[in-house]
Design an enzyme around this catalytic site. Structure first.
Site, PDB file in Angstrom:
ATOM      1  N   GLU A  73       0.819  -1.217   0.000  1.00 27.68           N
ATOM      2  CA  GLU A  73       0.000   0.000   0.000  1.00 27.68           C
ATOM      3  C   GLU A  73       0.857   1.274   0.000  1.00 27.68           C
ATOM      4  O   GLU A  73       0.800   2.090   0.927  1.00 27.68           O
ATOM      5  CB  GLU A  73      -0.946  -0.008   1.206  1.00 27.68           C
ATOM      6  CG  GLU A  73      -1.968  -1.116   1.167  1.00 27.68           C
ATOM      7  CD  GLU A  73      -2.936  -1.098   2.337  1.00 27.68           C
ATOM      8  OE1 GLU A  73      -4.022  -1.684   2.226  1.00 27.68           O
ATOM      9  OE2 GLU A  73      -2.604  -0.495   3.390  1.00 27.68           O
ATOM     10  N   CYS A  96       6.773  12.484   1.072  1.00 27.08           N
ATOM     11  CA  CYS A  96       7.891  12.991   1.869  1.00 27.08           C
ATOM     12  C   CYS A  96       8.281  14.383   1.383  1.00 27.08           C
ATOM     13  O   CYS A  96       8.227  14.673   0.185  1.00 27.08           O
ATOM     14  CB  CYS A  96       9.077  12.034   1.761  1.00 27.08           C
ATOM     15  SG  CYS A  96      10.499  12.522   2.773  1.00 27.08           S
ATOM     16  N   CYS A 126      14.232  14.709  -0.888  1.00 22.67           N
ATOM     17  CA  CYS A 126      13.169  14.871  -1.880  1.00 22.67           C
ATOM     18  C   CYS A 126      13.250  16.243  -2.545  1.00 22.67           C
ATOM     19  O   CYS A 126      12.998  16.369  -3.751  1.00 22.67           O
ATOM     20  CB  CYS A 126      11.805  14.666  -1.229  1.00 22.67           C
ATOM     21  SG  CYS A 126      11.476  12.940  -0.800  1.00 22.67           S
ATOM     22  N   GLU A 154      -6.746  -7.896  -0.526  1.00 21.79           N
ATOM     23  CA  GLU A 154      -7.217  -7.827   0.858  1.00 21.79           C
ATOM     24  C   GLU A 154      -8.689  -7.446   0.887  1.00 21.79           C
ATOM     25  O   GLU A 154      -9.159  -6.645   0.072  1.00 21.79           O
ATOM     26  CB  GLU A 154      -6.433  -6.787   1.668  1.00 21.79           C
ATOM     27  CG  GLU A 154      -4.996  -7.135   1.961  1.00 21.79           C
ATOM     28  CD  GLU A 154      -4.343  -6.081   2.861  1.00 21.79           C
ATOM     29  OE1 GLU A 154      -5.076  -5.375   3.595  1.00 21.79           O
ATOM     30  OE2 GLU A 154      -3.108  -5.954   2.818  1.00 21.79           O
ATOM     31  N   GLU A 208      -4.387  -3.908  14.918  1.00 17.29           N
ATOM     32  CA  GLU A 208      -5.309  -4.687  14.083  1.00 17.29           C
ATOM     33  C   GLU A 208      -5.858  -5.922  14.790  1.00 17.29           C
ATOM     34  O   GLU A 208      -6.417  -6.809  14.151  1.00 17.29           O
ATOM     35  CB  GLU A 208      -4.609  -5.082  12.781  1.00 17.29           C
ATOM     36  CG  GLU A 208      -4.298  -3.867  11.915  1.00 17.29           C
ATOM     37  CD  GLU A 208      -3.482  -4.174  10.682  1.00 17.29           C
ATOM     38  OE1 GLU A 208      -3.729  -3.539   9.649  1.00 17.29           O
ATOM     39  OE2 GLU A 208      -2.587  -5.035  10.753  1.00 17.29           O
ATOM     40  N   LYS A 209      -5.748  -5.954  16.121  1.00 19.99           N
ATOM     41  CA  LYS A 209      -6.180  -7.152  16.840  1.00 19.99           C
ATOM     42  C   LYS A 209      -7.690  -7.357  16.812  1.00 19.99           C
ATOM     43  O   LYS A 209      -8.171  -8.474  17.039  1.00 19.99           O
ATOM     44  CB  LYS A 209      -5.680  -7.109  18.288  1.00 19.99           C
ATOM     45  CG  LYS A 209      -6.190  -5.962  19.140  1.00 19.99           C
ATOM     46  CD  LYS A 209      -5.585  -6.030  20.543  1.00 19.99           C
ATOM     47  CE  LYS A 209      -6.006  -4.855  21.414  1.00 19.99           C
ATOM     48  NZ  LYS A 209      -5.392  -3.578  20.952  1.00 19.99           N
TER      49      LYS A 209
END
EC number: 3.2.1.23
Length: 667
Positions: free
Chosen positions: A148, A153, A158, A307, A355-356
């Site tokens: 993803e 930045c 940059c 996903e 993410e549990k």
């Protein structure tokens, strides 16, 4: 597309979060649901390289071996999306600097500077080690680079790279000053090192990507950042292909879509497109359908649903459970629009971290007699039955909607008229017209071939780059049908206005010019008269002067009552419609009844009974109709499908479709 050998059913698996003795039991449970693949090694850099140059693949070796022994197909991540702590400590320049000019510290992910030579070197070395080790494992069917991509930045690395990028594009500072119209507010520059990145300390403010003083600067910086991240992808892919030239390579696209990464520019480098889909509970079904059509259209090939969620997600403000049957319907919606895989995040629910509470195949209960697991197993059985037939089949569309990232950026940088300009919402207004009529639709870029389509719709085509006007004119002149709208044909690729009246270079093909644009304030309703009926409109009202065009609708209120709101122009062998206001859905539906009739575009099924119906065609010409009830209300199958076979069950099609019901039908 490099053809997958079978329809993948699986998802993200993180065995490195679990004791080794649990892995074989996990795989046994996955097999009970007919899961046949696992995506691994997405965020394992810290385990693989605990110290610079000191690699440890012992745990990953065991994971790969167990999955291979179980005949699982493996989607192998390159682990470069989140960096180990030692890298931040040893190489501070690796950390990205955000829009507020804050240098990040160790934590989260998407935390690297794409122009850091240290990051590039270390990521490249890790990928080389990984591919050399596993290149001969035939169970690895896809290489999954990073994860993803996102997170712009604004650091010195940059800034220096951006100056070189601009010098290559504009050659001289005089050329840059002209392109960006830098005489505004004393912005003229005389040396390349006077260019600064557009962060909140300089020429931009508000939410990132929303407000700017110098649009040319800000849009070029978004182009540059997207290209910088793409160069990272290309670097990793080059290493992979050196050692494993056959296995397809991808990275997972995401978002609604992700505004900061130009996926159309990236698509050419993907062997197969992959996408992460997480619709919110209140999102209309056509929104997800649009995103799937966009992903399919990037290469005009099937894509991977990399996903999705078995039930709840953890990161949305509100995450209701998916209702009984809803998970299957939402997964098959992706397949109906071109997916050749169904993959979840996550296969096993984490016990810690943010993410549990994100749903999984193996939940915290670790039981297989739960509602969600039973539904997952039922879906697995259906995919096992139908997957070989579906795999590789394609969608054929004669309608295209134009979606363009430079327009996405420039349209939402507009400072003036109204603050409510939203590019994706404006596109969805028009996509919905074809979705609700079950008309197959591609989502294409401005560089795609228009001649493949009977009807091309380009809403809010604000930025018309050099040559695009000729392309549109030629398409229509040769018999094509073209629709565009308010806020179109206004600026060039540097966001400077075309003089001579809007819609600039589209005046000829549309046969009109726009004198002024009125903002419709919140709560205000403007009426449009069309075919003797009044319809509400909002956002913007163009004050239109027809040259050659005929008037299809007029304003029925305000001081411009009686003037054109919608026009149609014959141009050569084709026609162009101009819609000068944001008609509400009922009015837009009435207008498209006319446009669709005039262009001869056909629906798959006329009496759809509010069902979503799409079609994929197999290599040998067999037609597969996906019939989805994307609601919890009972619907009736159209009579057209009487006697068809449902390949999910092997039985005849059933007439009464309960909430979230799915059938995949062939004659």
């Amino acid at each position: 597309m490099t053809q997958l050998s079978r329809f993948l059913y699986g998802g993200d698996y993180n065995p490195d979060q679990w004791p080794e003795e649990t892995w074989s039991k996990d795989i046994h449970v996955f097999k009970k649901a007919d899961i046949n693949s696992a995506t691994i090694n997405i965020f394992s850099w810290a385990l693989l390289e605990p110290r610079e140059g000191k690699y440890n693949f012992s745990k990953l070796d065991k994971v790969v071996q167990q999955l291979s022994d179980a005949n699982f197909d493996i989607v192998m991540g390159t682990a470069t999306a989140a960096m180990p702590a030692w890298m931040f400590k040893k190489y501070p320049d690796i950390a990205r600097v955000d829009y507020q000019d804050r240098r990040h510290v160790f934590g989260q992910r998407h935390n690297f500077c794409p122009n850091s030579s240290n990051y590039q070197r270390l990521a490249g070395e890790l990928v080389k080690q990984l591919v050399e080790r596993y290149k001969d494992n035939k169970h690895i069917v896809v290489w999954h680079i990073n994860n993803e991509y996102g997170g712009n930045c604004y650091c010195e690395n940059c800034q220096n790279a951006f100056r070189k990028w601009l010098k290559n594009k504009y050659k001289t500072v005089e050329g840059l000053n002209k392109a960006w119209n830098m005489n505004v507010w004393s912005h003229t520059i005389y040396d390349w090192d006077e260019i600064v990145v557009p962060n909140e300390l300089g020429d931009v403010w508000g939410i990132e990507g929303s407000e700017t003083i110098v649009a040319g600067l800000s849009i070029d910086y978004l182009r540059f950042q997207s290209e910088s991240m793409q160069n990272l992808f290309k670097m990793e892919k080059k290493i992979i292909k050196k050692y494993d030239p056959e296995t397809p390579v991808t990275t997972n696209f995401h978002g609604l879509p992700n505004k900061m990464v130009d996926y159309q520019k990236w698509a050419k480098g993907q062997d197969i497109i992959s996408y992460d889909s997480y619709p919110t509970y209140d999102a209309p079904a056509y929104k997800a359908a649009f995103l799937y059509d966009l992903m399919r259209s990037l290469k005009h090939q099937p894509f991977m649903l990399m996903e999705s969620a078995p039930s709840q997600v953890n990161w949305q403000p509100y995450s209701p459970l998916k209702r009984p049957g809803q998970m299957e319907a939402t997964e098959f919606q992706a397949v109906a629009h071109g997916a050749d895989t169904v993959q979840f995040f996550q296969l096993k629910q984490a016990v810690g971290g943010s993410e549990k509470f994100h749903s999984a195949v193996i939940a915290h209960s670790q039981r297989t007699d739960t509602r969600v697991f039973k539904e997952l197993a039922d879906l697995g059985k259906k995919l096992k039955n139908a997957g070989p037939t579906i795999l590789g089949s394609k969608t054929k569309a004669k309608v295209a909607i134009v979606f363009d990232w430079s327009n996405f950026w420039s349209y939402e940088y507009v400072d003036g008229i109204t603050q409510d300009l939203n590019y994706v919402d404006s596109i969805l207004d028009y996509y919905r017209q074809f979705y609700e009529r079950n008309i197959p639709t591609d989502i294409i870029g401005v560089d795609d071939d228009f001649s493949n389509y009977d009807l091309v719709v380009a809403p809010v085509l604000y930025m018309v780059k050099h040559g695009l006007d000729k392309k549109i004119n030629d398409y229509v002149e040769n018999g094509g049908n073209f629709v565009t709208t308010y806020m179109s044909g206004m600026v060039n690729s540097s966001d400077n206005v075309y003089l001579g009246g809007y819609p600039g270079p589209l005046k000829e093909v549309t046969g009109i010019w726009v004198e002024e644009s009125d903002a419709v304030v919140p709560g205000q309703k403007i009426k449009v008269l069309m075919n003797g009926k009044d319809y509400d409109t909002g956002l913007i009202c163009n004050l239109i002067h027809p040259n050659d065009a005929k008037i299809l609708a007029t304003y029925a209120s305000e001081f411009y009552a009686g003037t054109p709101a919608v026009t149609e122009n014959q141009y050569g062998k084709g026609r162009a419609w101009y819609i000068g206001t944001r008609l509400e859905h009922q009015g837009l539906t009435q207008l498209f009844n006319h446009i669709i009739f005039e262009t001869g575009v056909e629906s798959l099924v006329c009496d759809s009974h509010k069902l979503e119906i799409t079609k994929r065609v197999t290599e040998d010409g067999k037609e597969l109709y996906f019939v989805l009830n994307m609601s919890n209300e009972e619907r009736t199958l159209p009579s057209k499908f009487t006697g068809y076979e449902d390949i999910l069950t092997g039985e005849k099609a059933h007439k009464d479709m309960k909430g979230w019901d799915v059938q995949v039908l062939r004659n």
